[in-house]
Design a protein around this motif. Structure first.
Motif, mmCIF file in Angstrom:
data_model
loop_
_atom_site.group_PDB
_atom_site.id
_atom_site.type_symbol
_atom_site.label_atom_id
_atom_site.label_comp_id
_atom_site.label_asym_id
_atom_site.label_seq_id
_atom_site.Cartn_x
_atom_site.Cartn_y
_atom_site.Cartn_z
ATOM 1 N N UNK A 93 95.076 9.337 -64.235
ATOM 2 C CA UNK A 93 94.192 8.277 -64.699
ATOM 3 C C UNK A 93 93.316 7.739 -63.578
ATOM 4 N N UNK A 94 92.162 7.175 -63.953
ATOM 5 C CA UNK A 94 91.179 6.785 -62.941
ATOM 6 C C UNK A 94 91.598 5.545 -62.138
ATOM 7 N N UNK A 95 92.577 4.776 -62.617
ATOM 8 C CA UNK A 95 93.057 3.601 -61.879
ATOM 9 C C UNK A 95 94.353 3.892 -61.120
ATOM 10 N N UNK A 96 94.687 5.171 -60.986
ATOM 11 C CA UNK A 96 95.945 5.562 -60.355
ATOM 12 C C UNK A 96 95.961 5.171 -58.876
ATOM 13 N N UNK A 97 97.132 4.728 -58.421
ATOM 14 C CA UNK A 97 97.353 4.367 -57.026
ATOM 15 C C UNK A 97 98.732 4.873 -56.635
ATOM 16 N N UNK A 98 98.812 5.711 -55.594
ATOM 17 C CA UNK A 98 100.101 6.292 -55.198
ATOM 18 C C UNK A 98 100.795 5.498 -54.105
ATOM 19 N N UNK A 99 100.360 4.250 -53.854
ATOM 20 C CA UNK A 99 100.947 3.441 -52.788
ATOM 21 C C UNK A 99 101.957 2.408 -53.280
ATOM 22 N N UNK A 100 102.285 2.401 -54.550
ATOM 23 C CA UNK A 100 103.201 1.375 -55.054
ATOM 24 C C UNK A 100 104.235 1.984 -55.993
ATOM 25 N N UNK A 101 105.188 1.150 -56.377
ATOM 26 C CA UNK A 101 106.223 1.566 -57.312
ATOM 27 C C UNK A 101 107.018 0.343 -57.733
ATOM 28 N N UNK A 102 108.272 0.573 -58.163
ATOM 29 C CA UNK A 102 109.106 -0.528 -58.636
ATOM 30 C C UNK A 102 110.510 -0.401 -58.044
ATOM 31 N N UNK A 103 111.059 -1.531 -57.605
ATOM 32 C CA UNK A 103 112.415 -1.600 -57.098
ATOM 33 C C UNK A 103 113.204 -2.552 -57.977
ATOM 34 N N UNK A 104 114.177 -2.008 -58.692
ATOM 35 C CA UNK A 104 114.948 -2.795 -59.657
ATOM 36 C C UNK A 104 114.033 -3.490 -60.660
ATOM 37 N N UNK A 164 104.492 7.663 -58.751
ATOM 38 C CA UNK A 164 104.676 6.398 -58.044
ATOM 39 C C UNK A 164 105.724 6.556 -56.933
ATOM 40 N N UNK A 165 105.763 5.605 -56.020
ATOM 41 C CA UNK A 165 106.785 5.624 -54.970
ATOM 42 C C UNK A 165 108.144 5.322 -55.607
ATOM 43 N N UNK A 166 109.112 6.170 -55.353
ATOM 44 C CA UNK A 166 110.436 6.038 -55.981
ATOM 45 C C UNK A 166 111.327 5.133 -55.115
ATOM 46 N N UNK A 167 111.074 3.846 -55.181
ATOM 47 C CA UNK A 167 111.835 2.904 -54.365
ATOM 48 C C UNK A 167 113.303 2.852 -54.764
ATOM 49 N N UNK A 168 113.601 2.988 -56.047
ATOM 50 C CA UNK A 168 114.997 2.899 -56.501
ATOM 51 C C UNK A 168 115.865 3.988 -55.875
ATOM 52 N N UNK A 169 115.382 5.235 -55.895
ATOM 53 C CA UNK A 169 116.169 6.337 -55.333
ATOM 54 C C UNK A 169 116.311 6.195 -53.822
ATOM 55 N N UNK A 170 115.233 5.818 -53.139
ATOM 56 C CA UNK A 170 115.287 5.668 -51.684
ATOM 57 C C UNK A 170 116.187 4.502 -51.293
ATOM 58 N N UNK A 171 116.179 3.437 -52.082
ATOM 59 C CA UNK A 171 117.058 2.297 -51.823
ATOM 60 C C UNK A 171 118.523 2.717 -51.962
ATOM 61 N N UNK A 172 118.807 3.507 -53.010
ATOM 62 C CA UNK A 172 120.180 4.000 -53.208
ATOM 63 C C UNK A 172 120.598 4.899 -52.051
#
Length: 296
Positions: A89-100, A157-165
């Motif tokens: 998508x045209x508004x895509x940004x690969x610098x963010x994600x979700x943690x919990x 997206x950045x996979x913060x959940x997996x990296x946090x685990x």
């Protein structure tokens, strides 16, 4: 107050007393803005403040103290290929994600640089004026980025959940490149700037005037990296090649462990600076030399 697209909101308030009979005057303006940004993952927030106190005791003297600043942070997006935009998508940004389930960006610009001025205008006589400004500026902030092994989700997206685990599963929370850990670092640009500018103007006649001035300033800056978010780790350890710095021979390897961190927000960065990089390097080098002497 104003609103716009992408949950943008801004409010401003100001007040001005005018000059009193005793020569005092006061002005203040404050504003706040926030928004999600046009692209995904580009949230931001900031404030502006302006405080001015003036005093005119006579026609010869005029004093003014001014303090102003604009602390802000905004998350970033970078250019990508057309194929990437077609995929996500045209508004895509690969610098963010979700943690919990909570939004989190690994790319945030944050800064706070208040400026203070003390002005003195002195009308010595009808043909001679002296203008002097004492000023100070303190800059605190920088930009964040990824550090270590980054993972991504299926939707890019950045996979913060997996990296946090993964970080929580690391023994004693001691992160490193070799363990495949990840954290968010901040590249800092802090400085303190002080100075004085003064100018003497003498009107000789209708067609000629004489000006003499002086500009004095001093600046001290520190530029280093620090941890912005350990993401579940307790520390980070790594080795570095100092490349001949601090009178050590090229190829010298030193190891250091970081346990402190600083929040990547302008107000926090202004009042909570994480150490001094120069002092940290000195400690590391001293420990290295001590070990070398003991071995020999």
């Amino acid at each position: 107050m104003g609103v716009a697209n992408s949950d943008y909101f801004k409010s401003t308030v100001g007040y001005n007393t005018g000059m009193s009979k005793k020569g005092w005057g006061f002005s203040v303006m404050m504003s706040h803005w926030q928004g999600d940004g046009y692209n995904m993952g580009t949230r931001g927030e900031g404030q502006n403040y302006f405080i001015s106190l003036g005093y005119k005791p006579s026609d010869k003297h005029n004093f003014n103290f001014l303090l102003t600043g604009a602390p802000q942070y905004h998350d970033q997006n970078f250019t990508k290929s057309i194929s990437t935009y077609l995929q996500y998508g045209r508004k895509y940004n690969n610098n963010y994600g979700y943690l919990n389930g909570q939004y989190l960006s690994e790319r945030t610009n944050f800064y706070h640089k208040p400026v203070a001025n003390l002005n003195w205008d002195f009308n010595i006589n009808e043909t001679t004026q002296l203008s002097t400004v004492l000023y100070a500026s303190w800059g605190r902030g920088g930009g964040t980025g990824n550090y270590g092994t980054r993972l991504r989700t299926a939707d890019g997206l950045v996979d913060f959940d997996t990296m946090y685990a993964n970080n929580l599963a690391t023994a004693n929370g001691e992160g490193s490149y070799s363990n495949g850990n990840y954290l968010i670092r901040a590249s800092m640009n802090n400085h303190a700037w002080y100075g004085m500018v003064t100018n003497l103007k003498k009107k000789i006649n209708e067609n000629l005037s004489f000006n003499a001035g002086m500009d004095l300033r001093t600046y001290y800056g520190t530029h280093y990296r620090q941890v912005a978010n350990f993401l579940g780790l307790n520390s980070w350890t790594e080795s570095r090649n100092l490349k001949g710095q601090n009178d050590l021979p090229t190829g010298t390897i030193v190891s250091n462990t970081v346990t402190d961190y600083g929040i990547a927000r302008p107000w926090e960065a202004m009042f909570n600076t994480v150490g001094k990089a120069k002092e940290l390097i000195t400690i590391i080098v001293r420990e290295f030399l001590t070990e070398e002497c003991s071995d020999k």
